[in-house]
Each structure stands twice: as structure tokens, then as C-alpha cells.
Design an enzyme around this catalytic site. Structure first.
Site, PDB file in Angstrom:
ATOM      1  N   LYS A  70     -21.026  14.053   1.128  1.00 23.33           N
ATOM      2  CA  LYS A  70     -20.177  15.184   1.546  1.00 23.33           C
ATOM      3  C   LYS A  70     -20.327  16.424   0.665  1.00 23.33           C
ATOM      4  O   LYS A  70     -20.100  17.534   1.135  1.00 23.33           O
ATOM      5  CB  LYS A  70     -18.704  14.748   1.595  1.00 23.33           C
ATOM      6  N   ASP A 158      -7.065  11.945 -15.939  1.00 22.12           N
ATOM      7  CA  ASP A 158      -7.912  13.148 -16.037  1.00 22.12           C
ATOM      8  C   ASP A 158      -8.469  13.577 -14.675  1.00 22.12           C
ATOM      9  O   ASP A 158      -8.702  14.755 -14.443  1.00 22.12           O
ATOM     10  CB  ASP A 158      -9.019  12.988 -17.090  1.00 22.12           C
ATOM     11  N   TYR A 228      -6.020   3.214   7.817  1.00 25.86           N
ATOM     12  CA  TYR A 228      -5.616   2.813   9.172  1.00 25.86           C
ATOM     13  C   TYR A 228      -5.977   1.361   9.479  1.00 25.86           C
ATOM     14  O   TYR A 228      -5.713   0.855  10.558  1.00 25.86           O
ATOM     15  CB  TYR A 228      -6.213   3.748  10.235  1.00 25.86           C
TER      16      TYR A 228
HETATM   17  P1  NAP Z   1     -12.287   7.164  -3.628  1.00 26.09           P
HETATM   18  O1  NAP Z   1     -12.889   8.514  -3.811  1.00 26.09           O
HETATM   19  O2  NAP Z   1     -13.052   5.947  -3.997  1.00 26.09           O
HETATM   20  O3  NAP Z   1     -10.874   7.149  -4.423  1.00 26.09           O
HETATM   21  C1  NAP Z   1     -10.148   5.965  -4.582  1.00 26.09           C
HETATM   22  C2  NAP Z   1      -8.772   6.269  -5.144  1.00 26.09           C
HETATM   23  O4  NAP Z   1      -8.021   5.027  -5.173  1.00 26.09           O
HETATM   24  C3  NAP Z   1      -8.776   6.784  -6.579  1.00 26.09           C
HETATM   25  O5  NAP Z   1      -7.695   7.655  -6.772  1.00 26.09           O
HETATM   26  C4  NAP Z   1      -8.589   5.500  -7.396  1.00 26.09           C
HETATM   27  O6  NAP Z   1      -8.001   5.706  -8.664  1.00 26.09           O
HETATM   28  C5  NAP Z   1      -7.600   4.769  -6.518  1.00 26.09           C
HETATM   29  N1  NAP Z   1      -7.620   3.334  -6.754  1.00 26.09           N
HETATM   30  C6  NAP Z   1      -8.557   2.442  -6.344  1.00 26.09           C
HETATM   31  N2  NAP Z   1      -8.221   1.198  -6.748  1.00 26.09           N
HETATM   32  C7  NAP Z   1      -7.047   1.308  -7.442  1.00 26.09           C
HETATM   33  C8  NAP Z   1      -6.200   0.385  -8.088  1.00 26.09           C
HETATM   34  N3  NAP Z   1      -6.462  -0.925  -8.105  1.00 26.09           N
HETATM   35  N4  NAP Z   1      -5.067   0.847  -8.664  1.00 26.09           N
HETATM   36  C9  NAP Z   1      -4.767   2.167  -8.642  1.00 26.09           C
HETATM   37  N5  NAP Z   1      -5.535   3.098  -8.041  1.00 26.09           N
HETATM   38  C10 NAP Z   1      -6.664   2.673  -7.440  1.00 26.09           C
HETATM   39  O7  NAP Z   1     -11.878   6.919  -2.093  1.00 26.09           O
HETATM   40  P2  NAP Z   1     -11.558   8.037  -0.971  1.00 26.09           P
HETATM   41  O8  NAP Z   1     -12.801   8.385  -0.259  1.00 26.09           O
HETATM   42  O9  NAP Z   1     -10.729   9.100  -1.583  1.00 26.09           O
HETATM   43  O10 NAP Z   1     -10.675   7.195   0.058  1.00 26.09           O
HETATM   44  C11 NAP Z   1      -9.354   6.771  -0.275  1.00 26.09           C
HETATM   45  C12 NAP Z   1      -8.717   6.094   0.946  1.00 26.09           C
HETATM   46  O11 NAP Z   1      -8.556   7.033   2.008  1.00 26.09           O
HETATM   47  C13 NAP Z   1      -9.565   4.948   1.494  1.00 26.09           C
HETATM   48  O12 NAP Z   1      -8.720   3.859   1.723  1.00 26.09           O
HETATM   49  C14 NAP Z   1     -10.092   5.463   2.807  1.00 26.09           C
HETATM   50  O13 NAP Z   1     -10.166   4.431   3.766  1.00 26.09           O
HETATM   51  C15 NAP Z   1      -9.022   6.466   3.217  1.00 26.09           C
HETATM   52  N6  NAP Z   1      -9.576   7.559   4.066  1.00 26.09           N
HETATM   53  C16 NAP Z   1      -9.129   7.682   5.341  1.00 26.09           C
HETATM   54  C17 NAP Z   1      -9.630   8.672   6.158  1.00 26.09           C
HETATM   55  C18 NAP Z   1      -9.129   8.816   7.573  1.00 26.09           C
HETATM   56  O14 NAP Z   1      -9.780   9.464   8.404  1.00 26.09           O
HETATM   57  N7  NAP Z   1      -7.991   8.274   7.876  1.00 26.09           N
HETATM   58  C19 NAP Z   1     -10.604   9.566   5.684  1.00 26.09           C
HETATM   59  C20 NAP Z   1     -11.038   9.416   4.352  1.00 26.09           C
HETATM   60  C21 NAP Z   1     -10.515   8.394   3.549  1.00 26.09           C
HETATM   61  P3  NAP Z   1      -8.926   6.039  -9.951  1.00 26.09           P
HETATM   62  O15 NAP Z   1      -9.280   7.487  -9.842  1.00 26.09           O
HETATM   63  O16 NAP Z   1      -8.048   5.720 -11.105  1.00 26.09           O
HETATM   64  O17 NAP Z   1     -10.125   5.121  -9.859  1.00 26.09           O
END
Ligand code: NAP
Length: 287
Positions: A70, A158, A228
Site C-alpha cells: 500500500k 512509540d 469482520y
Molecule cells: P497491523 O498493521 O499488523 O497492526 C496490528 C495492530 O494490532 C498493531 O497495533 C498491534 O500492536 C496490534 N496487536 C497485534 N497483536 C496484539 C496483541 N496480542 N496485543 C495487543 N496488540 C496487538 O494490521 P492492520 O493492517 O492495521 O489490521 C488490523 C486489523 O484491521 C486486522 O484485524 C484486519 O483484519 C482489520 N482490517 C479490516 C479492514 C476492513 O475492510 N474491514 C481493512 C483493513 C484492516 P503493536 O503495534 O504493539 O504490534
């Protein structure tokens, strides 16, 4: 039927096998009577630039872009829409004279999903959980849509601080307050819209929620989980148990697709057509 005039759109990313986007776009093409197909294109690391050049040469009408490209895709574009440029992330490419133009419909899609559920951002006090790619776009949306205050809680402080600095700088306002996730009991008293942007609770970890403490949910009037799958997350259950309203991210997925489809085809999709696609998505999920 595919014939000599069929236009092609698709998704580039790695991996792409799990995508539900073909359901959105091929259903829309059917209901709108457009001669268009949408297919997933897995792009290996190191091949992104070639893929974009090839797509343009092959007269591809438009592309969605997913993880991990992206941000990286931006350097292969001829132009980037204002807000997508600010965010530094693009999920939709539109064919224009001489190259593709980039947009971010993840964010406009989330906004449209919220509007369709009657959820407002303007003037709201918001708790945003997570500081990954999705939460970062949500933070920009909150800045753009004039949220009153956004408490951005993340396990890794951070990352939240970096997003806060960027978004507050972009909108010249101290709207985002970064906090450590574990400090949620320190949230000022009040009633919040909570947006769940972490991957905690994602299938198959249905029984997990980013915060389990019932006291936190007493402060939440509405919870919006970007996840979802499962359709009703543990976070959503905790919100409703505390008397709040809860929504999942399927409409965000739906409307990011609809916004892209509208850009590619210069059409407006009605709410009836959107409802038809939403039904197709739910059916594909076995719901
Ligand atoms: P990402 O960049 O990998 O970010 C993951 C986030 O989750 C980070 O803030 C991470 O914290 C946190 N996290 C992961 N495991 C954790 C744990 N055990 N305890 C506390 N925090 C934890 O992922 P992303 O792309 O942002 O996606 C996040 C979610 O949004 C996913 O579930 C995805 O399915 C959903 N999403 C949905 C749509 C939609 O169209 N509905 C679109 C995009 C994403 P740290 O920074 O501390 O690692």
C-alpha cells in the site's frame, strides 16, 4: 459473458488468495450490467513495479492494492489523491492518461460505513485501539472529520506516538493523544466511540478481545470493530453487554470496494445495490 470488450480490474498483493473483493466487484458488474471482470493477481516481492507497468500496458482499468504494497506502490504512480498522499497509503489505482492515479478508499469506505450506521466522528471523543496500518488510516480519518479528541492506545507506545505526531501535524491540531494500551484505566471519564483497529480477536482467535475488563466498556457508547471475521467479535460482545451499540468491519470492506468501483466506472452505486453486494458477502461467509 467475457468477450473482446471485457474490461479487467483486479487486486495486487501478497498473499491475495483469501480476498473477498472479487465477490464485491463481480457482483457489482452483474447488477450494473458492466462488461467487467475482477481477478486477484499475486505479486511476488520485488515485482511490484513490473506488475504496475504490465497492468497499464495490458489496459487494466483499475486495481486494488493490499498488504504489503500500500505504501511501496506510490512510487509507481503518476498521481496520488490528496488524502491518500497525506496518509502515505494507497489501496486503489485508477487508470488515467499516462499512468495510474492512487486513492485510499479504505478510509473513505470506513467513513461511508459509519455514515450508513448513523455513527458520527465530528465532535466525538474517540478511543482508537491499535497503531498498525489500518488504525493509522483511521487516525487520519478522525483528524479530517474533526473528531474532538482521539485517544490512540497501542501495545507499542512509540508507534502510537509516531501516528499522533504525523496526524496532529497534518491537521495542525492536537487531536490525537497517544497512550500505552495498558493505561486504558487512565482514560478521562466520559462516553466514547471506540474503534477497534488491532488484529486481536481475528478468526480463529474468536475468544480474544484487546481489552477484557468490563469497566472499560462502561465508557463506550458505540464500538466499531474493523474485524469482520468472526461476524460478532468478542470486543463487540463486550460492548453490547455494557449497553453500547456494536458494529463489525464488513461494511468498511463493502464500501471501500464500492468507492473503488465508482472511481473505475464513473458511476454511483445506490444503497439498494450496496445492500445486494453486502448480502453476497454474507452468503460467501456462510452467514
Ligand atoms: P497491523 O498493521 O499488523 O497492526 C496490528 C495492530 O494490532 C498493531 O497495533 C498491534 O500492536 C496490534 N496487536 C497485534 N497483536 C496484539 C496483541 N496480542 N496485543 C495487543 N496488540 C496487538 O494490521 P492492520 O493492517 O492495521 O489490521 C488490523 C486489523 O484491521 C486486522 O484485524 C484486519 O483484519 C482489520 N482490517 C479490516 C479492514 C476492513 O475492510 N474491514 C481493512 C483493513 C484492516 P503493536 O503495534 O504493539 O504490534
Amino acid at each position: 459473458m467475457i468477450d473482446g470488450k471485457t474490461r479487467t480490474c483486479g487486486l495486487i498483493g501478497n498473499p491475495v488468495e483469501h480476498t473477498m473483493s472479487p465477490i464485491i466487484h463481480n457482483t457489482l458488474a452483474g447488477t450494473c450490467g458492466h462488461n467487467l471482470v475482477y481477478v486477484p493477481f499475486p505479486v511476488e516481492n520485488g515485482s511490484l513495479e513490473d506488475a504496475i507497468k504490465g497492468a497499464y500496458a495490458l489496459n487494466i482499468l483499475g486495481l486494488n492494492v493490499t498488504v504489503p504494497y500500500k505504501s511501496e506502490v506510490i512510487r509507481s504512480l503518476i498521481e496520488v489523491d490528496g488524502l491518500a498522499a497525506k496518509i502515505g497509503a494507497v489501496n486503489t489505482l485508477v487508470r488515467t492518461e499516462g499512468g495510474f492515479k492512487g486513492y485510499n478508499t479504505d478510509m473513505s469506505g470506513l467513513h461511508r460505513a459509519m455514515i450508513s450506521e448513523g455513527i458520527r466522528i465530528e465532535g466525538e471523543e474517540i478511543v482508537l485501539l491499535g497503531a498498525g496500518g489500518a488504525a493509522r488510516a483511521v487516525a487520519y480519518l478522525c483528524g479530517e472529520q474533526k473528531a474532538k479528541k482521539v485517544y490512540l492506545l497501542n501495545r507499542t507506545l512509540d508507534k502510537a506516538e509516531r501516528i499522533a505526531k504525523e496526524v496532529n501535524g497534518a491537521f495542525a491540531k492536537d487531536v490525537i493523544v497517544p497512550m500505552l494500551l495498558a493505561d486504558y484505566p487512565k482514560l478521562p471519564c466520559g462516553k466514547y466511540l471506540a474503534i477497534q483497529g488491532t488484529s486481536v480477536g481475528l478468526f480463529p482467535h474468536d475468544e480474544e478481545a484487546i481489552i477484557e475488563d468490563a469497566a472499560f466498556y462502561q465508557k463506550i457508547h458505540t464500538g466499531f470493530d474493523l474485524i469482520y471475521k468472526p461476524f460478532t467479535t468478542k470486543f463487540m460482545k463486550l460492548v453490547t453487554q455494557a449497553g453500547g451499540k456494536a458494529y463489525n468491519g464488513l461494511k468498511m470492506l463493502l464500501y471501500q470496494g464500492i468507492d473503488a468501483y465508482e472511481l473505475w466506472n464513473q458511476v454511483e452505486i445506490s444503497e439498494e445495490e450496496a445492500a445486494h453486494v453486502y448480502h453476497a458477502l454474507k452468503t460467501a461467509m456462510g452467514l
